[in-house]
Design an enzyme around this catalytic site. Structure first.
Site, PDB file in Angstrom:
ATOM      1  N   HIS A 127       0.760  -1.097   0.031  1.00 33.89           N
ATOM      2  CA  HIS A 127       0.166  -0.317  -0.386  1.00 33.89           C
ATOM      3  C   HIS A 127       0.806   1.474   0.179  1.00 33.89           C
ATOM      4  O   HIS A 127       2.007   1.412   0.702  1.00 33.89           O
ATOM      5  CB  HIS A 127      -0.727   0.209   1.427  1.00 33.89           C
ATOM      6  CG  HIS A 127      -0.246  -0.081   2.424  1.00 33.89           C
ATOM      7  ND1 HIS A 127       0.247   0.824   3.141  1.00 33.89           N
ATOM      8  CD2 HIS A 127      -0.451  -0.509   3.649  1.00 33.89           C
ATOM      9  CE1 HIS A 127       1.273   0.241   4.576  1.00 33.89           C
ATOM     10  NE2 HIS A 127       0.630  -0.616   4.672  1.00 33.89           N
ATOM     11  N   CYS A 146       2.643  -5.189   6.755  1.00 33.21           N
ATOM     12  CA  CYS A 146       2.336  -5.015   5.056  1.00 33.21           C
ATOM     13  C   CYS A 146       3.919  -4.818   5.022  1.00 33.21           C
ATOM     14  O   CYS A 146       4.695  -4.219   4.926  1.00 33.21           O
ATOM     15  CB  CYS A 146       1.084  -3.640   5.015  1.00 33.21           C
ATOM     16  SG  CYS A 146      -0.204  -4.225   5.336  1.00 33.21           S
TER      17      CYS A 146
END
Length: 171
Positions: A127, A146
């Protein structure tokens, strides 16, 4: 020298000199060119690879989970998974600019965590930066597992990495 020979030689020469992956790369690639994604955690880089495993684009300076050494095993360990997964969907409504979901946990991840009475966690994405960040980038490794990129970099991946693309994450 012909233009087609330069198209092959220039990226190879840049790769050998360590120049591929600077944020000023100039050759164009399309989603049809990208066969897989490779994340090298220790090197802090993400590679878009062609069908022969050759790098088409290298993004340096990726940001990982707050405890980046080693594979993710449990929910809350702040580690980024290691292994082979798939980019299985894109999330245009992410809290982190745009995001691409990684199919973690695989059955082996789930089985390992459950054998120890723990949850393997989930919701692992590539992301951009937090939507609340007005400009720039967060500093250091700050995600919960992430892989964070600049907003410009995730916008590029958004266009180049379709659902179903294999991803390998290594230390």
């Amino acid at each position: 020298m012909s233009r087609s020979v330069l198209t092959i030689i220039l990226p190879l020469a840049l790769l050998l000199q360590g120049q591929v992956g600077s944020r000023a790369e100039t050759w164009a690639i399309s989603a049809e060119d990208v066969s897989s994604v490779r994340v090298e955690k220790a090197a802090r880089r993400l590679l878009l690879l062609d069908e022969n495993g050759r790098p088409l684009r290298i993004i340096n300076g990726i940001q990982l989970g707050g405890d980046p050494v080693g594979a993710k095993h449990f929910e809350g360990d702040e580690r980024t998974p290691e292994g082979r997964y798939v980019i299985d969907y894109a999330n245009p409504s992410s809290s982190y600019h745009l995001s691409l979901h990684i199919s973690y946990p695989a059955p082996r991840d789930r089985a390992f965590a459950e054998s120890l009475g723990a949850s393997p966690g989930g919701q692992i994405f590539i992301h951009g930066q937090p939507n609340s960040l007005e400009s720039g980038r967060m500093v250091g490794d700050w995600t919960d597992g992430c892989i964070a990129l600049s907003n410009q970099e995730i916008e590029e991946l958004w266009e180049l990495v379709p659902d179903g693309t294999p991803i390998e994450i290594v230390n």
